[in-house]
Design a protein around this motif. Sequence first.
Motif, PDB file in Angstrom:
ATOM      1  N   VAL A 114       0.842  -1.200   0.000  1.00  0.00           N
ATOM      2  CA  VAL A 114       0.000   0.000   0.000  1.00  0.00           C
ATOM      3  C   VAL A 114       0.876   1.249   0.000  1.00  0.00           C
ATOM      4  O   VAL A 114       0.632   2.201  -0.751  1.00  0.00           O
ATOM      5  N   ASP A 115       1.927   1.243   0.821  1.00  0.00           N
ATOM      6  CA  ASP A 115       2.855   2.381   0.870  1.00  0.00           C
ATOM      7  C   ASP A 115       3.475   2.648  -0.503  1.00  0.00           C
ATOM      8  O   ASP A 115       3.566   3.801  -0.940  1.00  0.00           O
ATOM      9  N   ARG A 116       3.865   1.566  -1.192  1.00  0.00           N
ATOM     10  CA  ARG A 116       4.462   1.726  -2.529  1.00  0.00           C
ATOM     11  C   ARG A 116       3.444   2.277  -3.519  1.00  0.00           C
ATOM     12  O   ARG A 116       3.752   3.163  -4.330  1.00  0.00           O
ATOM     13  N   LEU A 117       2.234   1.763  -3.458  1.00  0.00           N
ATOM     14  CA  LEU A 117       1.180   2.211  -4.376  1.00  0.00           C
ATOM     15  C   LEU A 117       0.863   3.682  -4.157  1.00  0.00           C
ATOM     16  O   LEU A 117       0.802   4.470  -5.117  1.00  0.00           O
ATOM     17  N   LEU A 118       0.685   4.065  -2.900  1.00  0.00           N
ATOM     18  CA  LEU A 118       0.291   5.440  -2.596  1.00  0.00           C
ATOM     19  C   LEU A 118       1.429   6.442  -2.795  1.00  0.00           C
ATOM     20  O   LEU A 118       1.185   7.643  -2.886  1.00  0.00           O
ATOM     21  N   ASN A 229       5.335  -1.837  -9.086  1.00  0.00           N
ATOM     22  CA  ASN A 229       5.786  -3.234  -9.197  1.00  0.00           C
ATOM     23  C   ASN A 229       5.030  -4.180  -8.263  1.00  0.00           C
ATOM     24  O   ASN A 229       5.614  -5.049  -7.621  1.00  0.00           O
ATOM     25  N   ILE A 230       3.713  -3.985  -8.205  1.00  0.00           N
ATOM     26  CA  ILE A 230       2.877  -4.872  -7.393  1.00  0.00           C
ATOM     27  C   ILE A 230       2.390  -6.000  -8.282  1.00  0.00           C
ATOM     28  O   ILE A 230       1.578  -5.791  -9.188  1.00  0.00           O
ATOM     29  N   ASP A 231       2.891  -7.184  -8.016  1.00  0.00           N
ATOM     30  CA  ASP A 231       2.594  -8.347  -8.857  1.00  0.00           C
ATOM     31  C   ASP A 231       1.414  -9.131  -8.294  1.00  0.00           C
ATOM     32  O   ASP A 231       1.544 -10.273  -7.865  1.00  0.00           O
TER      33      ASP A 231
END
Length: 292
Positions: A114-118, A229-231
């Motif tokens: 979530v941190d990476r996405l946001l 890079n969320i697989d």
Amino acid sequence: MNKLLLNYVCELQKKQISKNTLEAYVRDISRFCDFIKNRDEDIKNIEVVSVMAYVQYLQKEGRAVSSIVRNIVSLRSFYKYLMIKGIVNENPVLYYDMPKVKHNIPKILTIEEVDRLLSSPDINKNKGVRDKAMLETMYATGMKVMELLNLTIYDINLKLCYVKCKNSRNQERIIPVGSVAVKYLKKYLDVRTRLNVYKLDLLFLNLRGVKMSRQGFWKIVKYYAKKANIDKNINAFTLRHSFAVHLLQNGADIRSVQELLGHKDLSATEIYESILKKNKIAEVYKKAHPRA
């Protein structure tokens, strides 16, 4: 349209059900009326065998189990109305056994994902500021996509840190908003005037200055998931699901989560507890098993 169905639709409209639900009822019952007419039967005098034949017809058409269940629910409601009006003596759908729907466990993101996405939107650009505010608000509140897209500037109170949203049944609920989402909503409001060329009250607008579509929001989520890079096979509801599981994971009680999500039935919320338990078992296994 069949006169009985027309009268039934008028009755439903008095109950102020959502447009999508109303259209689904009309579709389902109209299809059934056509089926019964082709069998030279009277809609007012059918028995459960006609319902069984109709379900078989839907199965041959390749309808999903969930679609068939919805059709049966629509017919039960229709015949309940006919009974109340004294048009039929019994509900032929009442004791028909519902086919079992296989519930897919929703995918969730870890807190790190979530941190990476946001963190993916470029907040040096107006679009990035808007996207950041939308994603932060979605994760902070757990709202459904259309609830988010229907927000107006009058539905947010950044001083008291809450938002008001309405579900498809026009029922309102108040949801607290965390400090991070508030911070980026404030940044977005500073640039929103540049997007709001038509002077609309809607909070979130697309780059043409009009209401964003569900598909438009899904494209945003998909774009940033790829950038981060969320697989995982995620969708526009993944942040809502993650919101619920992360709350439970950090000690929130299920009734509070139910209220925040706007679930009418607790069983809809309980699925998130099963995800949490499954994740905990996997975590214990990885830590404890020597060859995990």
